[in-house]
Enzyme design. Structure first.
Site, PDB file in Angstrom:
ATOM      1  N   GLU A  37       0.828  -1.217   0.000  1.00  0.00           N
ATOM      2  CA  GLU A  37       0.000   0.000   0.000  1.00  0.00           C
ATOM      3  C   GLU A  37       0.855   1.257   0.000  1.00  0.00           C
ATOM      4  OE1 GLU A  37      -3.198   0.710  -0.485  1.00  0.00           O
ATOM      5  OE2 GLU A  37      -3.276  -1.393  -1.047  1.00  0.00           O
ATOM      6  N   CYS A 192     -12.461   2.400 -15.283  1.00  0.00           N
ATOM      7  CA  CYS A 192     -12.810   3.823 -15.120  1.00  0.00           C
ATOM      8  C   CYS A 192     -11.512   4.618 -15.024  1.00  0.00           C
ATOM      9  CB  CYS A 192     -13.682   4.007 -13.880  1.00  0.00           C
ATOM     10  SG  CYS A 192     -14.456   5.619 -13.823  1.00  0.00           S
ATOM     11  N   CYS A 199     -16.201   2.865 -20.580  1.00  0.00           N
ATOM     12  CA  CYS A 199     -17.589   2.762 -20.114  1.00  0.00           C
ATOM     13  C   CYS A 199     -18.327   1.608 -20.808  1.00  0.00           C
ATOM     14  CB  CYS A 199     -18.331   4.063 -20.346  1.00  0.00           C
ATOM     15  SG  CYS A 199     -17.555   5.452 -19.510  1.00  0.00           S
ATOM     16  N   CYS A 202     -17.963  -1.349 -18.723  1.00  0.00           N
ATOM     17  CA  CYS A 202     -18.028  -1.116 -17.273  1.00  0.00           C
ATOM     18  C   CYS A 202     -19.297  -1.735 -16.673  1.00  0.00           C
ATOM     19  CB  CYS A 202     -17.989   0.384 -16.988  1.00  0.00           C
ATOM     20  SG  CYS A 202     -18.112   0.741 -15.223  1.00  0.00           S
ATOM     21  N   CYS A 208     -24.463   4.488 -13.399  1.00  0.00           N
ATOM     22  CA  CYS A 208     -23.482   5.583 -13.315  1.00  0.00           C
ATOM     23  C   CYS A 208     -24.119   6.864 -13.857  1.00  0.00           C
ATOM     24  CB  CYS A 208     -22.237   5.218 -14.124  1.00  0.00           C
ATOM     25  SG  CYS A 208     -21.078   6.580 -14.290  1.00  0.00           S
TER      26      CYS A 208
END
Ligand code: SF4
Length: 343
Positions: A37, A192, A199, A202, A208
């Site tokens: 991370e 995205c 899209c 997606c 959305c």
């Protein structure tokens, strides 16, 4: 599928398309999750993988990292950039060794107290390493949510950011927190995307708001450009027998202590200082940009001999004028407009 929850859609997409074999996912070791991370902050997965592998080969656990010399840590970090992350990593390992029994804490407050860990990183560690219900809001998630909800304000703005955090919290599922968190990161990184989001493939397209309103390119809303105010100034450029009238500016304020022309807020004020208004010539305007404002200066030329208005004013021969400390626009103006014409 308007009634299917966001998390459910994302999880079924993750089952088919999500990344499940990243080196730090295989072990599920909290040390690996934390390390990855930190490395993934501002850095892409493909870049991080070889660094991560070299890192855990040399420092297989928190103790080996904490006991290492900082130079050894930074040598392995070299090339990843943002070196504060490497230094923070080392400090955090020492802190975990001293107060967490050489473990990555599974508690939000304890994580947030470690160097280099903000709210989103703490949330990611809790969800990915311990399966706890904490939201994340890294760059990818911020972008997905800003588009998904068509949020009409710049996400970096404090109230918008709080709204996004609330939303991220609201959307959390009850189960599969680890997969859900990874799914959000993966969707942002692979579908995205920042530019040219995909899209068409997606899983969120039917709910959305940006996609439904055909306005994806408008989100996330860009940072508003600062409009700096525009101020006006009128210079009284009095030139008589080869000399100009200059005055030393007050120490405080713009061009403090430098020599400039007597300046006025408007032309009327300037004219009050002249016995006659005959033969006045407005010269081309000068725009000067300061940090917080722009200044449009209109130089007004007269060849009258004006009495000095105060002790800080002085008549100076044009050939001697450059011996004085002049602000750059004054120097440029004298060179281009006066020296050329009158010397
Ligand atoms: Fe992003 Fe397009 Fe999916 Fe909306 S439909 S979340 S804009 S990729």
């Amino acid at each position: 599928m308007p009634n299917v929850p966001f998390s459910k859609i994302l999880l079924s997409w993750f089952d088919q398309h999500g990344r499940k074999d990243l080196p730090w996912q295989r072990s599920g070791n909290p040390y690996h999750v934390w390390l990855s991370e930190i490395m993934l902050q501002q850095t892409q997965v493909v870049t991080v993988i070889p660094y991560f592998e070299r890192f855990i080969a040399k420092f297989p656990d928190i103790d080996s990292l904490a006991n290492a010399h900082i130079d050894a840590v930074l040598t392995l970090w070299a090339g990843l950039g943002y070196y504060a992350r490497g230094r923070n990593l080392h400090h955090a390992a020492i802190a975990m060794q001293q107060s967490q029994g050489s473990n990555v804490p599974d508690d939000f407050k304890a994580l947030m107290a470690l160097p280099g860990i903000g709210r989103s990183t703490a949330g990611a560690i809790l969800a990915l390493a311990y399966g706890k219900p904490y939201p994340i809001l890294d760059g990818n998630v911020r972008r997905v949510l800003a588009r998904y909800d068509a949020i009409p304000a710049w996400p970096g703005e404090k109230t918008t950011e709080l709204l996004l955090w609330q939303r991220a919290e609201q959307l959390l599922p009850e189960k599969r927190l680890k997969d859900y968190t990874q799914a959000q990161m993966d969707l942002g990184a692979t579908v995205c995307k920042r530019s040219k989001p995909l899209c068409g493939i997606c899983p969120l397209q039917s709910t959305c708001k940006a996609f439904q309103s055909e306005s994806v390119t408008q989100y996330p809303v860009a940072k508003p450009k600062k409009v700096s105010p525009l101020r006006q100034s009128f210079w009284l450029v009095s030139l008589h027998k080869g000399a100009v009238l200059l005055e030393q500016r007050p120490d405080k304020g713009i061009w403090g202590g430098l020599w400039s022309f007597p300046a006025f807020e408007n032309a009327q004020q300037l004219k009050q200082h002249l016995a006659s208004h005959d033969g006045l010539v407005s010269l081309p305007q000068i725009r000067h940009i300061f940090t917080h404002f722009k200044l449009d200066i209109t130089p007004i030329l007269t060849q009258q001999k004006i009495p000095n208005a105060h002790s800080k004013q002085r008549w100076v021969k044009l050939e001697h004028v450059f011996k004085l400390a002049l602000p750059a626009p004054v120097e440029k103006f004298i060179t281009s407009q006066l020296v050329k014409r009158f010397l």
